[in-house]
Design an enzyme around this catalytic site. Structure first.
Site, short mmCIF file in Angstrom:
data_model
loop_
_atom_site.label_atom_id
_atom_site.label_comp_id
_atom_site.label_asym_id
_atom_site.label_seq_id
_atom_site.Cartn_x
_atom_site.Cartn_y
_atom_site.Cartn_z
N GLN A 23 14.36 -18.21 -40.26
CA GLN A 23 14.10 -19.23 -39.25
C GLN A 23 15.34 -19.42 -38.41
OE1 GLN A 23 12.57 -23.07 -40.50
NE2 GLN A 23 13.30 -24.00 -38.62
N CYS A 29 9.84 -24.87 -38.67
CA CYS A 29 9.55 -24.58 -40.07
C CYS A 29 8.05 -24.57 -40.36
CB CYS A 29 10.28 -25.53 -41.00
SG CYS A 29 9.90 -27.27 -40.73
N HIS A 109 10.61 -30.76 -44.21
CA HIS A 109 10.68 -29.31 -44.04
C HIS A 109 9.44 -28.68 -44.66
CE1 HIS A 109 12.62 -25.52 -43.35
NE2 HIS A 109 12.55 -25.18 -44.62
N ASP A 124 11.42 -19.84 -47.62
CA ASP A 124 12.04 -20.87 -46.79
C ASP A 124 12.92 -20.14 -45.80
OD1 ASP A 124 13.69 -22.82 -45.66
OD2 ASP A 124 14.02 -23.87 -47.55
#
Length: 175
Positions: A23, A29, A109, A124
């Site tokens: 990211q 996100c 998130h 993530d």
């Protein structure tokens, strides 16, 4: 608490068939989490979720799992269609978010928990790679993922802002 836990995590890189993207777009996100979930879904579920000739179908074809996370991020950053869709969604007055900047401290998130090749991975995009939590199967994924979520909840027991969503096929009763 989360920063301390992050130091203890080992990331997995180059896991065969695992689709992971870095990211590098601020406040994206949710988009990254959806990409991680859909592009790691089992093939029958992918066929239902990803319509032929859609943006996601073209992006998926252009960004195979074999590309590095950074190469995928660069392709996403250059994609004017997703940029326009993201800007439209984040600028709508009914939303409580905006694009922000990468250095912003965020209180919420999105991550994805997926099953790939016998492993349960946390994806993530802020991390350097996928975090393998344990062995699992497609049949045990939901229960095993709940154990990981429980671990997340124990890190910060007073935090109540969380949502869990499962992407799963439906079963049609033939009776």
């Amino acid at each position: 608490v989360q920063n301390e836990h992050a130091k203890m995590e080992e990331t997995s890189r180059n896991v065969k068939d695992l689709w992971f993207i870095k990211q590098r777009i601020s406040n994206a996100c949710g988009t990254i989490g959806v990409l991680h979930a859909l592009l790691n879904a089992p093939e029958p579920l992918r066929q239902v979720c990803i319509r032929p000739n859609s943006w996601l179908a073209f992006f998926s074809a252009d960004c195979p799992a074999s590309l590095t996370p950074t190469e995928k991020a660069e392709r996403l950053e250059r994609d004017s269609t997703i940029r326009a869709l993201h800007d439209e969604a984040t600028s709508d007055e009914s939303n409580q978010t905006d694009r922000g900047s990468l250095g912003d401290q965020l209180n919420t998130h999105f991550v994805a928990l997926v099953h790939v090749n016998g492993g349960l991975y946390e994806l993530d995009g802020r991390k350097e790679g996928a975090v393998r939590h344990r062995n699992t199967t497609q049949e045990k994924l939901l229960g095993d993922a709940c154990k990981v979520v429980e671990m997340f909840m124990k890190r910060d027991p007073n935090e109540m802002r969380f949502t869990i969503m499962a992407l799963a096929p439906t079963t049609v009763n033939q009776n």
